[in-house]
Motif scaffolding. Structure first.
Motif, PDB file in Angstrom:
ATOM      1  N   ALA A 140       0.834  -1.203   0.000  1.00  0.00           N
ATOM      2  CA  ALA A 140       0.000   0.000   0.000  1.00  0.00           C
ATOM      3  C   ALA A 140       0.868   1.251   0.000  1.00  0.00           C
ATOM      4  N   VAL A 141       1.945   1.240   0.750  1.00  0.00           N
ATOM      5  CA  VAL A 141       2.869   2.381   0.763  1.00  0.00           C
ATOM      6  C   VAL A 141       3.488   2.544  -0.629  1.00  0.00           C
ATOM      7  N   VAL A 142       3.860   1.454  -1.262  1.00  0.00           N
ATOM      8  CA  VAL A 142       4.444   1.508  -2.614  1.00  0.00           C
ATOM      9  C   VAL A 142       3.412   2.049  -3.609  1.00  0.00           C
ATOM     10  N   VAL A 143       2.169   1.591  -3.514  1.00  0.00           N
ATOM     11  CA  VAL A 143       1.089   2.053  -4.398  1.00  0.00           C
ATOM     12  C   VAL A 143       0.855   3.554  -4.215  1.00  0.00           C
ATOM     13  N   MET A 144       0.796   3.988  -2.959  1.00  0.00           N
ATOM     14  CA  MET A 144       0.566   5.405  -2.689  1.00  0.00           C
ATOM     15  C   MET A 144       1.740   6.259  -3.169  1.00  0.00           C
ATOM     16  N   LYS A 155      -4.895  10.516 -13.344  1.00  0.00           N
ATOM     17  CA  LYS A 155      -5.869   9.534 -12.858  1.00  0.00           C
ATOM     18  C   LYS A 155      -5.306   8.172 -13.227  1.00  0.00           C
ATOM     19  N   LEU A 156      -4.926   7.425 -12.211  1.00  0.00           N
ATOM     20  CA  LEU A 156      -4.240   6.163 -12.438  1.00  0.00           C
ATOM     21  C   LEU A 156      -5.188   4.978 -12.323  1.00  0.00           C
ATOM     22  N   SER A 157      -5.051   4.042 -13.239  1.00  0.00           N
ATOM     23  CA  SER A 157      -5.792   2.789 -13.149  1.00  0.00           C
ATOM     24  C   SER A 157      -4.968   1.802 -12.331  1.00  0.00           C
ATOM     25  N   ALA A 158      -5.641   0.783 -11.828  1.00  0.00           N
ATOM     26  CA  ALA A 158      -4.925  -0.263 -11.096  1.00  0.00           C
ATOM     27  C   ALA A 158      -3.909  -0.933 -12.013  1.00  0.00           C
ATOM     28  N   ALA A 217       0.031  -1.168 -11.264  1.00  0.00           N
ATOM     29  CA  ALA A 217       0.669  -2.484 -11.241  1.00  0.00           C
ATOM     30  C   ALA A 217       1.889  -2.494 -12.155  1.00  0.00           C
ATOM     31  N   GLU A 218       1.753  -1.852 -13.302  1.00  0.00           N
ATOM     32  CA  GLU A 218       2.871  -1.749 -14.247  1.00  0.00           C
ATOM     33  C   GLU A 218       4.026  -0.939 -13.641  1.00  0.00           C
ATOM     34  N   VAL A 232      -3.022  -4.865  -6.502  1.00  0.00           N
ATOM     35  CA  VAL A 232      -3.113  -3.412  -6.638  1.00  0.00           C
ATOM     36  C   VAL A 232      -4.578  -2.972  -6.652  1.00  0.00           C
ATOM     37  N   ALA A 233      -5.413  -3.689  -7.385  1.00  0.00           N
ATOM     38  CA  ALA A 233      -6.834  -3.332  -7.445  1.00  0.00           C
ATOM     39  C   ALA A 233      -7.473  -3.407  -6.060  1.00  0.00           C
ATOM     40  N   LYS A 234      -7.163  -4.463  -5.324  1.00  0.00           N
ATOM     41  CA  LYS A 234      -7.691  -4.614  -3.965  1.00  0.00           C
ATOM     42  C   LYS A 234      -7.206  -3.464  -3.075  1.00  0.00           C
ATOM     43  N   LEU A 235      -5.916  -3.168  -3.142  1.00  0.00           N
ATOM     44  CA  LEU A 235      -5.353  -2.106  -2.308  1.00  0.00           C
ATOM     45  C   LEU A 235      -5.919  -0.738  -2.660  1.00  0.00           C
ATOM     46  N   MET A 236      -6.070  -0.450  -3.930  1.00  0.00           N
ATOM     47  CA  MET A 236      -6.590   0.858  -4.316  1.00  0.00           C
ATOM     48  C   MET A 236      -8.026   1.027  -3.838  1.00  0.00           C
ATOM     49  N   GLY A 237      -8.807  -0.033  -3.860  1.00  0.00           N
ATOM     50  CA  GLY A 237     -10.160   0.029  -3.310  1.00  0.00           C
ATOM     51  C   GLY A 237     -10.136   0.271  -1.812  1.00  0.00           C
ATOM     52  N   THR A 238      -9.252  -0.431  -1.110  1.00  0.00           N
ATOM     53  CA  THR A 238      -9.113  -0.259   0.338  1.00  0.00           C
ATOM     54  C   THR A 238      -8.648   1.157   0.673  1.00  0.00           C
ATOM     55  N   LEU A 239      -7.680   1.670  -0.061  1.00  0.00           N
ATOM     56  CA  LEU A 239      -7.164   3.017   0.176  1.00  0.00           C
ATOM     57  C   LEU A 239      -8.213   4.084  -0.148  1.00  0.00           C
ATOM     58  N   ALA A 240      -9.041   3.824  -1.137  1.00  0.00           N
ATOM     59  CA  ALA A 240     -10.132   4.755  -1.447  1.00  0.00           C
ATOM     60  C   ALA A 240     -11.162   4.750  -0.314  1.00  0.00           C
TER      61      ALA A 240
END
Length: 151
Positions: free
Chosen positions: A10-14, A24-27, A31-32, A41-49
């Motif tokens: 999650a820290v890496v994604v953020m 506006k970034l897609s999952a 991931a790329e 990444v999709a799961k984490l972005m939903g959780t972070l949102a």
């Protein structure tokens, strides 16, 4: 003590989102950029949102953006969005039922300030700090906080 893999990711994604704050970034794009598997990444972005750290917009031009400036989002907030409140021991989290020493522990009262110090150290590091080169970050507020905690 170790962060869960999801909190680490999650820290890496953020941080990836902080490097492109106006996009506006897609999952799939995150991931790329991060080399983290797309489903994670999709799961984490939903959780972070849901945690209020990312804002999601739908549609053809949709995606995720940071909900605040990178300097206003701390590592502690990211970890807590994924793992819940930072609690080093069960007595700090209030879950004393898991502790066999609950009735006779002489250390229990010392854990809250230790827990606050660890959370404070994580709260002192922002996404803005994380997207700086590591050498520049080495002299930033997190180092000063960690040094003060060690004294």
């Amino acid at each position: 003590m170790r962060l869960t893999n999801l909190a680490d990711y999650a820290v890496v994604v953020m941080a990836a989102a902080a490097r492109e704050p106006s996009a506006k970034l897609s999952a799939a794009r995150v991931a790329e950029l991060t080399m983290i598997p797309p489903p994670t990444v999709a799961k984490l972005m939903g959780t972070l949102a849901r945690g209020g750290l990312l804002t999601a917009s739908r549609g053809a031009a949709g995606g995720f953006t940071l909900s605040r400036e990178p300097a206003a989002i701390s590592v502690a907030e990211i970890v807590e969005a994924v793992d819940g409140p930072i609690a080093l021991t069960s007595c700090v989290s209030g879950d004393v039922q898991d502790c066999a020493m609950e009735g006779h522990c002489a250390i229990r009262g010392h854990w809250p300030p230790i827990n606050q110090a660890v959370r404070g150290a994580l709260a002192a590091v922002s996404l803005a700090d994380l997207v700086q080169p590591a050498a520049a970050a080495a002299s930033g507020p997190a180092v000063a906080t960690a040094t003060a905690l060690a004294d």
